[in-house]
Write a protein that holds these residues in place. Structure first.
Motif, PDB file in Angstrom:
ATOM      1  N   TRP A   1      42.259  40.068  43.179  1.00 29.56           N
ATOM      2  CA  TRP A   1      42.506  39.056  42.168  1.00 29.56           C
ATOM      3  C   TRP A   1      41.974  37.707  42.607  1.00 29.56           C
ATOM      4  O   TRP A   1      41.736  37.459  43.778  1.00 29.56           O
ATOM      5  CB  TRP A   1      43.994  38.974  41.818  1.00 29.56           C
TER       6      TRP A   1
ATOM      7  N   VAL B   1      42.407  40.087  37.549  1.00 31.78           N
ATOM      8  CA  VAL B   1      42.764  41.175  38.452  1.00 31.78           C
ATOM      9  C   VAL B   1      41.962  42.419  38.093  1.00 31.78           C
ATOM     10  O   VAL B   1      41.672  42.657  36.911  1.00 31.78           O
ATOM     11  CB  VAL B   1      44.291  41.465  38.425  1.00 31.78           C
TER      12      VAL B   1
ATOM     13  N   TYR C   1      44.774  33.991  36.269  1.00 31.25           N
ATOM     14  CA  TYR C   1      44.156  34.877  37.256  1.00 31.25           C
ATOM     15  C   TYR C   1      43.456  36.042  36.586  1.00 31.25           C
ATOM     16  O   TYR C   1      43.806  36.448  35.482  1.00 31.25           O
ATOM     17  CB  TYR C   1      45.218  35.423  38.216  1.00 31.25           C
TER      18      TYR C   1
END
Length: 128
Positions: A70, A107, A105
């Protein structure tokens, strides 16, 4: 030569040719990179979240590493933050740590075999 021996001879020759043709047509499967699916992110808190993946194919070679990676940029790789969740195929769960509140984020699940590393889809999530 009796008719019975002649029939047996023809049958055995036919079977021999069939085996040779079948064997010569079979291609040896060469290993490829694994196939992995990223699990949606859940249980998002201000410092951690859960994700993971499913390895649906090892590509014909042993899975030597799996997990999620991530970062704040799209399509993170294993050179960035990552979990290491063992070996082998199937489902796995990963805990992403060190997250900062107010951040977005990306991922992706990853799986590595002797041919290389492959990644699942990039999934984004926000930390409140």
């Amino acid at each position: 030569m009796t008719p019975k021996i002649l029939i047996y001879s023809i049958v055995f020759m036919f079977l021999g040719v069939l085996v040779m043709v079948t064997h010569s047509c079979m291609k040896e499967l060469k290993p490829v990179v694994p196939v992995v699916i990223t699990t949606p992110v859940s249980d998002i808190s201000q410092s951690f979240a859960l994700s993971g993946g499913t390895i649906t194919s090892d590509g014909g070679a042993e899975i030597t590493a799996k997990g999620v990676c991530w970062g704040i940029a799209s399509n993170p790789t294993i050179s960035e933050s990552k979990t290491i969740d063992g070996t082998g195929t199937g489902n796995f769960v990963s805990t992403l740590t060190g997250l900062l509140p107010g951040s977005t984020y990306h991922v992706r699940a990853y799986a590595t075999n002797s041919l290389g590393t492959s990644y699942g889809d990039d999934i984004t999530f926000n930390v409140a």
